[in-house]
Each structure stands twice: as C-alpha cells, then as structure tokens.
Design a protein around this motif. Structure first.
Motif, PDB file in Angstrom:
ATOM      1  N   UNK A 107       5.261  55.958  16.068  1.00 23.87           N
ATOM      2  CA  UNK A 107       5.342  57.004  16.979  1.00 23.87           C
ATOM      3  C   UNK A 107       3.713  57.514  17.363  1.00 23.87           C
ATOM      4  N   UNK A 108       2.707  57.029  16.506  1.00 21.62           N
ATOM      5  CA  UNK A 108       1.261  57.202  16.711  1.00 21.62           C
ATOM      6  C   UNK A 108       1.030  56.371  17.970  1.00 21.62           C
ATOM      7  N   UNK A 109       1.552  55.143  17.972  1.00 20.93           N
ATOM      8  CA  UNK A 109       1.258  53.979  19.169  1.00 20.93           C
ATOM      9  C   UNK A 109       1.986  54.664  20.412  1.00 20.93           C
ATOM     10  N   UNK A 110       2.994  55.216  20.224  1.00 20.00           N
ATOM     11  CA  UNK A 110       3.836  55.883  21.428  1.00 20.00           C
ATOM     12  C   UNK A 110       3.110  57.184  22.030  1.00 20.00           C
ATOM     13  N   UNK A 111       2.406  57.741  21.095  1.00 24.00           N
ATOM     14  CA  UNK A 111       1.759  58.870  21.627  1.00 24.00           C
ATOM     15  C   UNK A 111       0.330  58.490  22.079  1.00 24.00           C
ATOM     16  N   UNK A 112      -0.329  57.506  21.912  1.00 20.24           N
ATOM     17  CA  UNK A 112      -1.489  56.908  22.318  1.00 20.24           C
ATOM     18  C   UNK A 112      -1.339  56.393  23.943  1.00 20.24           C
ATOM     19  N   UNK A 113       0.065  55.667  23.914  1.00 19.19           N
ATOM     20  CA  UNK A 113       0.458  55.263  25.160  1.00 19.19           C
ATOM     21  C   UNK A 113       0.689  56.276  26.308  1.00 19.19           C
ATOM     22  N   UNK A 114       1.317  57.444  25.921  1.00 20.08           N
ATOM     23  CA  UNK A 114       1.775  58.454  26.728  1.00 20.08           C
ATOM     24  C   UNK A 114       0.408  59.013  27.169  1.00 20.08           C
ATOM     25  N   UNK A 116      -2.648  57.592  27.323  1.00 18.68           N
ATOM     26  CA  UNK A 116      -3.534  56.871  28.231  1.00 18.68           C
ATOM     27  C   UNK A 116      -2.867  56.688  29.562  1.00 18.68           C
ATOM     28  N   UNK A 117      -1.585  56.686  29.622  1.00 17.22           N
ATOM     29  CA  UNK A 117      -0.872  56.737  30.992  1.00 17.22           C
ATOM     30  C   UNK A 117      -1.089  58.035  31.706  1.00 17.22           C
ATOM     31  N   UNK A 118      -1.119  59.187  31.112  1.00 14.57           N
ATOM     32  CA  UNK A 118      -1.243  60.297  31.636  1.00 14.57           C
ATOM     33  C   UNK A 118      -2.629  60.616  31.956  1.00 14.57           C
ATOM     34  N   UNK A 119      -3.676  60.205  31.535  1.00 11.82           N
ATOM     35  CA  UNK A 119      -5.460  59.938  31.770  1.00 11.82           C
ATOM     36  C   UNK A 119      -5.464  59.127  32.944  1.00 11.82           C
ATOM     37  N   UNK A 120      -4.849  58.024  33.183  1.00 15.94           N
ATOM     38  CA  UNK A 120      -5.225  57.376  34.031  1.00 15.94           C
ATOM     39  C   UNK A 120      -4.787  57.504  35.367  1.00 15.94           C
TER      40      UNK A 120
END
Ligand SMILES: [Zn+2]
Length: 120
Positions: A107-114, A116-120
């Motif tokens: 879930x930590x990884x999923x949060x990070x992915x979310x 990084x996607x929203x800041x890109x």
C-alpha cells in the motif's frame, strides 16, 4: 486493487476467522512431578522408592513475572487444550504480522505511485 493485495487481504481474513474461534487459553508449560513425603515408613522411602504422583503443574511467565500452579488430573484435558490454543493464538498473530507487513509495503508503494503520477 492489485491481485497481490486482494490475496493478502483474503489470507488476513482467514487468520481473523481462526482467531475468532479462540476464547479461553493460557500460556505455559505443563510438567509432571513425583514427590516424597515426610513419613519414614511410606512406600516413597522404599527401595526402589515409589514416589507420590504424578502431580501436574503449569508454569508460565507473564509481564516478566513467573508463576506456576497445580492442575488437577481431571482438569488435564481442558488445560492441555487451553495451552494449545495459546500456541495457536501466537502463531496466528505472527502470521497476521507477516501478512500485514507485506500488505503495508504494497500500500505504501501504491501511494507513492499515485503521488508520482499526480505530480508528473
Ligand atoms: Zn510418602
């Protein structure tokens, strides 16, 4: 939800269901002992000696304090089951800690992915 996450959640639910079955339980080790008494003519002083017993005892440590108590023969079956259920409880909690840790990482990884996607 990712398949791994679903799988972990299902396994945690199974652990919880098995935990739900446990009610009375106790930590400790069962031991038996044989004693000699104070009477000089008793069979426990014969050769070979026939000591008194067996007496059953459970010993356990709780919050750093060691205790023990005697168990009546007629209570042995119940006490053995309670001791087994304590072992089961600890094993299930350990399993939950392992599964929960894996899920926490996912879930930590999923949060990070979310993020990084929203800041890109
Ligand atoms: Zn005796």
């Amino acid at each position: 939800m990712k398949p791994n996450e679903e799988k972990l959640i299902r396994r945690i639910e199974k652990v919880k269901m098995r935990l739900h079955e446990i009610t009375d339980m106790r930590p400790g080790k069962l031991s038996q002992q044989y004693n000699v008494c104070g009477s000089p003519t008793c069979k426990c002083k014969a050769n070979p000696p026939q000591k008194h017993g067996p007496y059953y005892q459970i010993s356990f440590t709780r919050k750093g304090k060691s205790s023990s108590r005697f168990v009546k023969k007629e209570d042995l079956e119940l006490v053995r089951r309670q001791l087994r259920d304590y072992v089961r409880l600890r094993a299930l909690v350990d399993e939950w800690i392992d599964l929960g840790g894996e899920l926490a990482e996912l879930r930590l990884e999923a949060e990070r992915e979310t993020r990084s996607r929203s800041s890109a």
